[in-house]
Write a protein that holds these residues in place. Structure first.
Motif, PDB file in Angstrom:
ATOM      1  N   GLU A  60      16.326  -5.903  60.639  1.00  0.00           N
ATOM      2  CA  GLU A  60      17.023  -6.696  61.455  1.00  0.00           C
ATOM      3  C   GLU A  60      18.099  -7.576  60.801  1.00  0.00           C
ATOM      4  O   GLU A  60      18.143  -7.982  59.420  1.00  0.00           O
ATOM      5  N   PRO A  61      19.228  -7.846  61.357  1.00  0.00           N
ATOM      6  CA  PRO A  61      20.259  -8.596  60.568  1.00  0.00           C
ATOM      7  C   PRO A  61      20.102  -9.952  60.350  1.00  0.00           C
ATOM      8  O   PRO A  61      19.136 -10.541  61.233  1.00  0.00           O
ATOM      9  N   PRO A  62      20.678 -10.777  59.573  1.00  0.00           N
ATOM     10  CA  PRO A  62      20.185 -12.159  59.249  1.00  0.00           C
ATOM     11  C   PRO A  62      20.435 -13.168  60.402  1.00  0.00           C
ATOM     12  O   PRO A  62      19.797 -13.839  60.950  1.00  0.00           O
ATOM     13  N   ARG A  63      21.495 -12.824  61.612  1.00  0.00           N
ATOM     14  CA  ARG A  63      21.631 -13.515  62.359  1.00  0.00           C
ATOM     15  C   ARG A  63      20.569 -13.548  63.765  1.00  0.00           C
ATOM     16  O   ARG A  63      20.700 -14.451  64.351  1.00  0.00           O
ATOM     17  N   ALA A  64      19.876 -12.596  63.488  1.00  0.00           N
ATOM     18  CA  ALA A  64      18.569 -12.364  64.525  1.00  0.00           C
ATOM     19  C   ALA A  64      17.683 -13.747  64.412  1.00  0.00           C
ATOM     20  O   ALA A  64      17.298 -14.079  65.309  1.00  0.00           O
ATOM     21  N   GLN A  65      17.791 -14.182  63.197  1.00  0.00           N
ATOM     22  CA  GLN A  65      16.745 -15.464  63.040  1.00  0.00           C
ATOM     23  C   GLN A  65      17.396 -16.669  63.652  1.00  0.00           C
ATOM     24  O   GLN A  65      16.693 -17.302  64.325  1.00  0.00           O
ATOM     25  N   THR A  66      18.613 -16.876  63.668  1.00  0.00           N
ATOM     26  CA  THR A  66      19.321 -17.878  64.112  1.00  0.00           C
ATOM     27  C   THR A  66      19.212 -17.853  65.527  1.00  0.00           C
ATOM     28  O   THR A  66      19.087 -18.675  66.368  1.00  0.00           O
ATOM     29  N   ILE A  67      19.336 -16.547  66.144  1.00  0.00           N
ATOM     30  CA  ILE A  67      19.246 -16.418  67.616  1.00  0.00           C
ATOM     31  C   ILE A  67      17.937 -16.744  68.243  1.00  0.00           C
ATOM     32  O   ILE A  67      17.695 -17.339  69.334  1.00  0.00           O
ATOM     33  N   VAL A  68      16.930 -16.049  67.597  1.00  0.00           N
ATOM     34  CA  VAL A  68      15.570 -16.498  68.009  1.00  0.00           C
ATOM     35  C   VAL A  68      15.119 -17.770  68.002  1.00  0.00           C
ATOM     36  O   VAL A  68      14.296 -18.212  68.643  1.00  0.00           O
ATOM     37  N   SER A  69      15.635 -18.589  66.869  1.00  0.00           N
ATOM     38  CA  SER A  69      15.390 -19.928  66.617  1.00  0.00           C
ATOM     39  C   SER A  69      16.087 -20.655  68.102  1.00  0.00           C
ATOM     40  O   SER A  69      15.297 -21.622  68.602  1.00  0.00           O
ATOM     41  N   GLU A  70      17.054 -20.326  68.557  1.00  0.00           N
ATOM     42  CA  GLU A  70      17.602 -20.799  69.796  1.00  0.00           C
ATOM     43  C   GLU A  70      16.727 -20.573  71.158  1.00  0.00           C
ATOM     44  O   GLU A  70      16.582 -21.382  71.780  1.00  0.00           O
ATOM     45  N   PHE A  71      16.613 -19.255  70.888  1.00  0.00           N
ATOM     46  CA  PHE A  71      15.606 -18.810  72.159  1.00  0.00           C
ATOM     47  C   PHE A  71      14.380 -19.886  72.085  1.00  0.00           C
ATOM     48  O   PHE A  71      14.059 -20.200  73.357  1.00  0.00           O
ATOM     49  N   SER A  72      13.834 -19.718  71.022  1.00  0.00           N
ATOM     50  CA  SER A  72      12.366 -20.628  70.805  1.00  0.00           C
ATOM     51  C   SER A  72      12.649 -22.212  71.307  1.00  0.00           C
ATOM     52  O   SER A  72      11.996 -22.842  72.074  1.00  0.00           O
ATOM     53  N   ARG A  73      13.820 -22.718  70.912  1.00  0.00           N
ATOM     54  CA  ARG A  73      14.107 -23.931  71.230  1.00  0.00           C
ATOM     55  C   ARG A  73      14.468 -24.469  72.685  1.00  0.00           C
ATOM     56  O   ARG A  73      13.925 -25.087  73.308  1.00  0.00           O
ATOM     57  N   VAL A  74      15.067 -23.206  73.497  1.00  0.00           N
ATOM     58  CA  VAL A  74      15.084 -23.491  74.773  1.00  0.00           C
ATOM     59  C   VAL A  74      14.069 -22.932  75.740  1.00  0.00           C
ATOM     60  O   VAL A  74      13.970 -23.464  76.950  1.00  0.00           O
ATOM     61  N   SER A  75      12.951 -22.421  75.043  1.00  0.00           N
ATOM     62  CA  SER A  75      11.854 -21.966  76.154  1.00  0.00           C
ATOM     63  C   SER A  75      10.601 -22.548  75.715  1.00  0.00           C
ATOM     64  O   SER A  75       9.634 -22.397  76.315  1.00  0.00           O
ATOM     65  N   GLY A  76      10.357 -22.867  74.207  1.00  0.00           N
ATOM     66  CA  GLY A  76       9.101 -23.364  73.752  1.00  0.00           C
ATOM     67  C   GLY A  76       8.392 -22.225  73.343  1.00  0.00           C
ATOM     68  O   GLY A  76       7.279 -22.105  72.923  1.00  0.00           O
ATOM     69  N   TYR A  77       8.867 -20.841  73.350  1.00  0.00           N
ATOM     70  CA  TYR A  77       8.128 -19.699  72.959  1.00  0.00           C
ATOM     71  C   TYR A  77       8.287 -19.606  71.377  1.00  0.00           C
ATOM     72  O   TYR A  77       9.042 -19.922  70.717  1.00  0.00           O
ATOM     73  N   GLU A  78       7.106 -18.845  70.786  1.00  0.00           N
ATOM     74  CA  GLU A  78       7.126 -18.814  69.656  1.00  0.00           C
ATOM     75  C   GLU A  78       7.466 -17.661  68.866  1.00  0.00           C
ATOM     76  O   GLU A  78       7.391 -16.316  69.334  1.00  0.00           O
ATOM     77  N   PRO A  79       8.634 -17.785  67.818  1.00  0.00           N
ATOM     78  CA  PRO A  79       8.947 -16.611  67.503  1.00  0.00           C
ATOM     79  C   PRO A  79       8.158 -15.887  66.320  1.00  0.00           C
ATOM     80  O   PRO A  79       7.508 -16.540  65.611  1.00  0.00           O
ATOM     81  N   ILE A  80       7.917 -14.504  66.461  1.00  0.00           N
ATOM     82  CA  ILE A  80       6.919 -13.846  65.660  1.00  0.00           C
ATOM     83  C   ILE A  80       7.822 -12.527  65.012  1.00  0.00           C
ATOM     84  O   ILE A  80       8.652 -11.763  65.812  1.00  0.00           O
TER      85      ILE A  80
END
Length: 395
Positions: free
Chosen positions: A320-340
């Motif tokens: 996965e590209p490095p920016r995937a972590q930045t994106i999933v961190s935002e997904f987690s912030r707005v949803s409360g879901y845990e990134p794995i």
């Protein structure tokens, strides 16, 4: 809503008088030349329907328009033969009705017939939606992709890869209605101007990847050989609530050539209600259609919605590209879901997408509990996922 072109009319004028973005009107009328309208030509106005009004004593066109806060000329557009000086009591007047409310609701048992009905309603009201049949299910049901927007970045969402996760389709469709409302009414969702994304992003959505399986879970086995075989696979039980596979017992999210052999070695070796990856990769028409779609569209990012767990899987084999972590961190912030990042599971659509294109791919596990999740969770899941839908547009 349709209007008939009069002498001197332009699409720009329709945009002004109905207060709808010009781009949406142009895209709702792909066969119409914006530079050369012909008198009598039909033009579709998105986001409007037509209501009937019966003339009452003392009514005038000006009063009717004023009471509805619309331009009087919109009444002339919809009633070209009306004589404003000779209105008759009981005469029917066609009045434009701006749609500012949801016309569909996802909060219901969401089978293929419901999806088809809702799609047709959205296509009618929002004709700038582009649709394409990307393939068919085992039983011949059409797999439809919707496209909204004109941007160069293709962002993909899909739901119901697994039959008993049909609530993902319901959530997606519920949001699409809100998204379309915000576009035509130039409104915001959670403070974000939705129309600002229209020229930046093309949204690709396949709401229901496994329609045969969804119908099996919600409606029971169909008459004929497919239903008979499903009953055999299900050991004679007519309780299909735990069924994840397509109608012939293949798990569509175990069908992709991304360590498929690893999954095949540890999963069922024959058709089953869940987890059987097929006798080889990409044997099922639903899985093939989704693979071809990814190749044709070259998605900038992909979100596959599943249930359950309130987690987001975002990695595959460190590809996965490095920016995937930045994106999933935002997904987690707005949803409360845990990134794995990594999980000991392979051969999924997200895995294969990351492996082939090295672009961000996410499996979003909505809700918590046991599948199929109850509709009592619908509103909570919708509020949690709303931020993910929006963040996928701007991240």
């Amino acid at each position: 809503m349709d209007v008939q072109v009069r002498k001197g009319d332009t699409l720009w004028y329709y945009s002004h008088v109905f207060n709808v973005p010009l781009r949406l009107i142009i895209d709702s009328n792909p066969s119409v030349s914006p530079e050369g309208l012909s008198v009598g030509q039909t033009v579709k106005i998105p986001g409007y329907s037509v209501s009937a009004y019966s003339i009452k004593p003392g009514d005038t066109l000006w009063a009717v328009a004023n009471n509805r806060r619309i331009s009087i000329d919109t009444l002339f557009l919809l009633n070209p033969d009306i004589n404003p000086n000779n209105l008759q009591i009981g005469q029917t007047l066609h009045v434009p009705l701006r749609v500012t409310y949801r016309i569909i609701s996802g909060n219901q048992n969401y089978d293929f017939q419901t999806l088809s009905s809702h799609l047709n309603q959205l296509y009618e009201l929002y004709p700038f939606i582009r649709k394409e049949m990307i393939g068919s299910s085992v039983m011949g049901k059409p797999l439809e992709e919707l496209q909204i927007g004109r941007g160069s970045k293709f962002i993909h969402w899909d739901g119901s890869f697994h039959a008993n996760e049909w609530i993902t389709t319901a959530i997606i469709m519920h949001f699409l209605n809100d998204f379309l409302l915000a576009l035509t009414n130039q409104e915001t969702i959670r403070g974000l101007s939705i129309y600002s994304f229209y020229d930046q992003v093309t949204l690709s959505v396949v709401p229901m990847v496994d329609p045969d399986g969804v119908d099996l879970v919600l409606n029971g086995p169909p008459a004929g050989p497919f239903g008979e075989e499903a009953l055999r696979i299900n050991r004679g039980s007519e309780d299909f609530s735990g069924w994840k596979a397509n109608i012939r017992g293949v798990d569509l999210n175990n069908q992709y050539p991304a360590k498929w052999d690893v999954e095949a070695a540890r999963k069922p070796n024959e058709p089953s209600f869940r987890d059987f990856p097929g006798y080889e990769p990409l044997t099922e028409p639903e899985a093939v259609a989704m693979a071809e779609l990814a190749g044709n569209r070259q998605f900038e990012k992909l979100l596959a919605f599943h249930t359950q767990g309130e987690v987001i899987y975002w990695g595959y084999e460190d590809l996965e590209p490095p920016r995937a972590q930045t994106i999933v961190s935002e997904f987690s912030r707005v949803s409360g879901y845990e990134p794995i990042r990594y999980v000991d599971s392979y051969a999924g659509y997200k895995d294969w997408f990351i492996m082939v294109w090295r672009r961000p791919g996410f499996t979003v596990e909505l809700g918590s509990g046991l599948n199929p999740l109850p509709l009592s969770q619908f509103d909570e899941i919708y509020q949690e996922s709303l931020g993910i839908f929006l963040a996928s547009l701007y991240m």
